[in-house]
Each structure stands twice: as C-alpha cells, then as structure tokens.
Write a protein that holds these residues in place. Structure first.
Motif, PDB file in Angstrom:
ATOM      1  N   ARG A 230       0.826  -1.213   0.000  1.00  0.00           N
ATOM      2  CA  ARG A 230       0.000   0.000   0.000  1.00  0.00           C
ATOM      3  C   ARG A 230       0.850   1.248   0.000  1.00  0.00           C
ATOM      4  O   ARG A 230       0.540   2.232  -0.679  1.00  0.00           O
ATOM      5  CB  ARG A 230      -0.915  -0.008   1.230  1.00  0.00           C
ATOM      6  CG  ARG A 230      -1.813   1.240   1.338  1.00  0.00           C
ATOM      7  CD  ARG A 230      -2.509   1.297   2.671  1.00  0.00           C
ATOM      8  NE  ARG A 230      -1.523   1.342   3.767  1.00  0.00           N
ATOM      9  CZ  ARG A 230      -0.898   2.459   4.127  1.00  0.00           C
ATOM     10  NH1 ARG A 230      -1.104   3.594   3.488  1.00  0.00           N
ATOM     11  NH2 ARG A 230      -0.031   2.439   5.131  1.00  0.00           N
ATOM     12  N   THR A 231       1.953   1.218   0.728  1.00  0.00           N
ATOM     13  CA  THR A 231       2.795   2.412   0.816  1.00  0.00           C
ATOM     14  C   THR A 231       3.407   2.764  -0.529  1.00  0.00           C
ATOM     15  O   THR A 231       3.477   3.931  -0.922  1.00  0.00           O
ATOM     16  CB  THR A 231       3.911   2.191   1.851  1.00  0.00           C
ATOM     17  OG1 THR A 231       4.606   0.970   1.534  1.00  0.00           O
ATOM     18  CG2 THR A 231       3.342   2.090   3.252  1.00  0.00           C
ATOM     19  N   VAL A 232       3.843   1.747  -1.278  1.00  0.00           N
ATOM     20  CA  VAL A 232       4.416   1.991  -2.599  1.00  0.00           C
ATOM     21  C   VAL A 232       3.333   2.473  -3.557  1.00  0.00           C
ATOM     22  O   VAL A 232       3.538   3.411  -4.334  1.00  0.00           O
ATOM     23  CB  VAL A 232       5.098   0.721  -3.138  1.00  0.00           C
ATOM     24  CG1 VAL A 232       5.530   0.909  -4.586  1.00  0.00           C
ATOM     25  CG2 VAL A 232       6.298   0.352  -2.268  1.00  0.00           C
ATOM     26  N   ARG A 233       2.164   1.822  -3.516  1.00  0.00           N
ATOM     27  CA  ARG A 233       1.068   2.244  -4.390  1.00  0.00           C
ATOM     28  C   ARG A 233       0.690   3.694  -4.136  1.00  0.00           C
ATOM     29  O   ARG A 233       0.420   4.458  -5.069  1.00  0.00           O
ATOM     30  CB  ARG A 233      -0.168   1.361  -4.176  1.00  0.00           C
ATOM     31  CG  ARG A 233       0.012  -0.075  -4.617  1.00  0.00           C
ATOM     32  CD  ARG A 233      -1.341  -0.747  -4.871  1.00  0.00           C
ATOM     33  NE  ARG A 233      -2.266  -0.602  -3.751  1.00  0.00           N
ATOM     34  CZ  ARG A 233      -2.327  -1.427  -2.718  1.00  0.00           C
ATOM     35  NH1 ARG A 233      -1.492  -2.461  -2.633  1.00  0.00           N
ATOM     36  NH2 ARG A 233      -3.208  -1.247  -1.756  1.00  0.00           N
ATOM     37  N   ARG A 234       0.676   4.098  -2.864  1.00  0.00           N
ATOM     38  CA  ARG A 234       0.311   5.478  -2.532  1.00  0.00           C
ATOM     39  C   ARG A 234       1.309   6.459  -3.130  1.00  0.00           C
ATOM     40  O   ARG A 234       0.915   7.476  -3.720  1.00  0.00           O
ATOM     41  CB  ARG A 234       0.251   5.642  -1.003  1.00  0.00           C
ATOM     42  CG  ARG A 234      -0.018   7.061  -0.516  1.00  0.00           C
ATOM     43  CD  ARG A 234      -1.344   7.576  -1.020  1.00  0.00           C
ATOM     44  NE  ARG A 234      -1.602   8.921  -0.540  1.00  0.00           N
ATOM     45  CZ  ARG A 234      -2.355   9.802  -1.171  1.00  0.00           C
ATOM     46  NH1 ARG A 234      -2.931   9.474  -2.326  1.00  0.00           N
ATOM     47  NH2 ARG A 234      -2.552  10.997  -0.677  1.00  0.00           N
ATOM     48  N   ALA A 235       2.592   6.160  -3.022  1.00  0.00           N
ATOM     49  CA  ALA A 235       3.609   7.055  -3.573  1.00  0.00           C
ATOM     50  C   ALA A 235       3.515   7.117  -5.097  1.00  0.00           C
ATOM     51  O   ALA A 235       3.636   8.192  -5.698  1.00  0.00           O
ATOM     52  CB  ALA A 235       4.998   6.593  -3.145  1.00  0.00           C
ATOM     53  N   VAL A 236       3.289   5.966  -5.732  1.00  0.00           N
ATOM     54  CA  VAL A 236       3.134   5.934  -7.192  1.00  0.00           C
ATOM     55  C   VAL A 236       1.928   6.762  -7.611  1.00  0.00           C
ATOM     56  O   VAL A 236       1.984   7.544  -8.578  1.00  0.00           O
ATOM     57  CB  VAL A 236       2.992   4.479  -7.690  1.00  0.00           C
ATOM     58  CG1 VAL A 236       2.488   4.443  -9.131  1.00  0.00           C
ATOM     59  CG2 VAL A 236       4.331   3.757  -7.578  1.00  0.00           C
ATOM     60  N   GLY A 257       3.645   7.326   4.715  1.00  0.00           N
ATOM     61  CA  GLY A 257       3.637   6.940   6.122  1.00  0.00           C
ATOM     62  C   GLY A 257       4.713   5.956   6.512  1.00  0.00           C
ATOM     63  O   GLY A 257       4.518   5.137   7.418  1.00  0.00           O
ATOM     64  N   VAL A 258       5.869   6.015   5.832  1.00  0.00           N
ATOM     65  CA  VAL A 258       6.978   5.125   6.149  1.00  0.00           C
ATOM     66  C   VAL A 258       8.265   5.928   6.167  1.00  0.00           C
ATOM     67  O   VAL A 258       8.290   7.105   5.814  1.00  0.00           O
ATOM     68  CB  VAL A 258       7.106   3.980   5.105  1.00  0.00           C
ATOM     69  CG1 VAL A 258       5.889   3.082   5.141  1.00  0.00           C
ATOM     70  CG2 VAL A 258       7.314   4.549   3.698  1.00  0.00           C
ATOM     71  N   GLU A 265      13.437   0.908  -0.337  1.00  0.00           N
ATOM     72  CA  GLU A 265      13.515  -0.540  -0.463  1.00  0.00           C
ATOM     73  C   GLU A 265      12.264  -1.094  -1.135  1.00  0.00           C
ATOM     74  O   GLU A 265      12.328  -2.010  -1.958  1.00  0.00           O
ATOM     75  CB  GLU A 265      13.700  -1.184   0.912  1.00  0.00           C
ATOM     76  CG  GLU A 265      13.726  -2.709   0.905  1.00  0.00           C
ATOM     77  CD  GLU A 265      14.871  -3.292   0.081  1.00  0.00           C
ATOM     78  OE1 GLU A 265      14.803  -4.488  -0.250  1.00  0.00           O
ATOM     79  OE2 GLU A 265      15.840  -2.562  -0.231  1.00  0.00           O
ATOM     80  N   GLY A 266      11.082  -0.517  -0.794  1.00  0.00           N
ATOM     81  CA  GLY A 266       9.837  -0.964  -1.418  1.00  0.00           C
ATOM     82  C   GLY A 266       9.838  -0.722  -2.918  1.00  0.00           C
ATOM     83  O   GLY A 266       9.412  -1.577  -3.696  1.00  0.00           O
ATOM     84  N   PHE A 267      10.339   0.434  -3.342  1.00  0.00           N
ATOM     85  CA  PHE A 267      10.409   0.728  -4.772  1.00  0.00           C
ATOM     86  C   PHE A 267      11.415  -0.190  -5.465  1.00  0.00           C
ATOM     87  O   PHE A 267      11.176  -0.662  -6.583  1.00  0.00           O
ATOM     88  CB  PHE A 267      10.776   2.198  -4.990  1.00  0.00           C
ATOM     89  CG  PHE A 267       9.583   3.093  -5.176  1.00  0.00           C
ATOM     90  CD1 PHE A 267       9.225   3.553  -6.430  1.00  0.00           C
ATOM     91  CD2 PHE A 267       8.811   3.460  -4.089  1.00  0.00           C
ATOM     92  CE1 PHE A 267       8.122   4.362  -6.607  1.00  0.00           C
ATOM     93  CE2 PHE A 267       7.700   4.275  -4.247  1.00  0.00           C
ATOM     94  CZ  PHE A 267       7.347   4.739  -5.509  1.00  0.00           C
TER      95      PHE A 267
END
Length: 335
Positions: A230-236, A257-258, A265-267
């Motif tokens: 979810r965090t990566v999707r939000r940034a994208v 929120g991270v 690392e998520g990206f």
C-alpha cells in the motif's frame, strides 16, 4: 478544408484532447495531414478516373490517435519509418501491406499491426476502402506494459503482424475503438471530459496488450503481478497524479507513512526504480509526447523540460538520450 471540433487543452490541463475533421483534394495537403498526425509518407494517386477525396475524422486522446480515413480514389501509400505502434483496422475493403518482410492483409475481420523502427508500405489502398488508423505513442504503451507486469520492460514490444477482431479480446478492443470513433463528432460526449478520456485511453492501451500476441503475453495472462505494498502504491499514485510537482523522497515517505529507507527498499523490490527514478520515468514519457507534438512558436526543448519538472537541461537531455536513443532536439525536429 479543415474543421476542428471540441477542446484542445493546453499543457498543464489534466489531459490533452483533440478532434478534427478533414476534407482534402490536394496530394501535398494529404501528405501534410499524414505527417502531422501519423508519419511522413509517400502518397501517390493511382486512380486515372477519380481525383483524390480524402475524408478523415480524427480524435486524439493523449497518446492515442484514432482516425477514420478514406481516400476516395485508388492510392499507394507507405512510410519509410514508423516511430510508434500502429494499427490498421478497416471498416470496409481491405489493405495489403508489407512490414518487416511480412505481407499482411487487413480487413473488417482482421487488423494489421506495425511496430516502431521500420517502415510499412501498402501497394494499393482502393477508393472504396475505409479504415481506422490507430497510433499509440511508443513510450506510453511500453510504460503501460511495465505497469501491468509490475517491472520494467525493454522495448520494443514485438507484436504479431495481425489479430482477429471478431472474437475474444480482439473483439472487445475493436468495440472500444469503434465507440471512440462513433463519439468523434459528438461535442457533448463524456469522452471529451479529460478525466474520462484519460481512463479510456489507458483502457485502450491495456486492451491492446491483451488482444495481440507479443513476447510478454504469457507473463500478462499467466498470473497477476505481485501486489505492491500500500505504501508503494500510494507514492506511485501521487506522482502519477501530479508529475510536475517537485517531490522529494522524504516528502513521498511522509505521504506514504513510512521511513525514507523503507520507501526506497519498497520501490527497489516492487517497481524496479528508486522513487525519484520512477518520477523521472513518468516525466520523460510526458515530455517525449509533447516533443513529438509541439505547439508551433511556443514549444522548445527547454520549455517542455521545465514544464515537466526538469530543472537542469543537460541532465534532462542525457536521461532522454539514454532512454530513447536520440536527443530531445532531434525528437522536436521530427527526426
């Protein structure tokens, strides 16, 4: 004679939309029409009885151009170089053409597909033939494939030479294109609303990737790509919604929120780019589209680069050349 229907948005508006209607009887004007909306072509009149009577109703939704075209006389037409993905989908009649050493006949039951980096030549386009010419910006279609797969891809996409438009995904895609064609002349169409048009164009991009065979087809249909956190999707999502905003990794991490390290690392794991690398990837695609379709007297390389958030022209040019194999100025000049 040229008639233009509907809004043509300026840079900075949500999504560029154009609609045009052409009626042309001069060969040079017909060649200029093809160069403006498609490619530089060799166009010759073969008919000894009927004069040229080009009728073209055209709509452009961002990276997708759909033209309903009939020449009204027998012509020979060809392009030495196609710099986009292109589909010929006849409504009436048939078009035989040569592309990459293969002969393909497009008809109302089968569409022909052309890939960038080579030419295509039709020996004869008959007076009775009426066809939809559909052009997809190369960078945007390849970015859509990358998004669907959840990982970067190296183009070009090696599409098959043709596909059936009478059943399955090919029929679905054909119906989507025909809906857009039927709405060209409707000034009140919902497809003229930028937010609707953008999503419809994205559906056409994705639909084509499922309708035509290519080297990534099995990967698309075998299983869904891993769901991004979810965090990566939000940034994208926030970057794609406002690509000209001067985002920083720290700002994106706060939005997601991270921590910065967790976002990076998520990206790396789920996107294949760093957050800033992904933002540059998105911006370059939009910048290329504008360089390929500049507004005369207004657009320069510097103006387009700055409009899409590139503050350093040299770094923009270097990144652009690395991705597309040519300089921004070469794209702007149409070479």
């Amino acid at each position: 004679m040229v008639m233009r229907h509907g809004p043509t948005t300026e840079r900075g508006d949500p999504f560029p939309i154009e609609a045009h209607s052409f009626r042309i009887s001069d060969l040079d004007e017909a060649r200029a029409f093809c160069a403006e909306f498609y490619y530089d072509v060799d166009l010759d009149l073969l008919d000894k009885i009927r004069p040229l009577a080009l009728a073209a109703d055209l709509v452009r939704l961002g990276p997708v151009t759909v033209g309903d075209i009939q020449f009204g006389a027998d012509v020979a037409i060809g392009a030495d170089l196609i710099d986009a993905y292109h589909i010929n989908m006849p409504i009436a009649g048939a078009i035989g053409s040569e592309h990459r050493g293969a002969i393909t006949v497009a008809s109302p039951r089968r569409a022909a597909v052309y890939r960038p980096g080579a030419g295509a030549h039709a020996g004869r386009w008959s007076a009775e033939c009426r066809s939809l010419g559909i052009r997809f910006d190369r960078a945007v279609l390849e970015a859509e494939l990358s998004a669907l797969l959840g990982r970067p891809v190296s183009g070009p996409i090696r599409f098959g030479a043709s596909f059936d438009t009478t059943h399955g995904a090919g029929l679905t895609w054909c119906r989507m294109i025909n809906l857009l064609r039927s709405e060209i002349a409707n000034p009140h169409s919902a497809l003229r609303q930028p937010l609707v048009a953008e999503r419809y164009a994205q559906g056409l991009l994705g639909g084509l990737l499922f309708a035509v065979d290519h080297q990534y087809a099995d990967a698309l249909t075998a299983h869904a790509p891993p769901v991004r956190p979810r965090t990566v999707r939000r940034a994208v999502q926030v970057m794609e919604a406002d690509p000209t905003h001067p985002f920083t990794t720290a700002e994106l991490a706060r939005i997601a929120g991270v921590s910065v390290r967790s976002l990076q690392e998520g990206f790396r794991r789920h996107v294949g780019f760093s957050p800033m690398g992904y933002l540059q990837h998105v911006r370059l695609g939009y910048a290329r589209d504008e360089l390929r379709h500049p507004v005369p007297g207004r657009d320069t390389v510097a103006a387009i680069a700055h409009a899409w958030g590139f503050g350093h022209l040299g770094r923009f040019a270097a990144a652009y050349r690395e991705r597309y194999g040519e300089s921004p100025s070469a794209t702007l000049r149409g070479r």
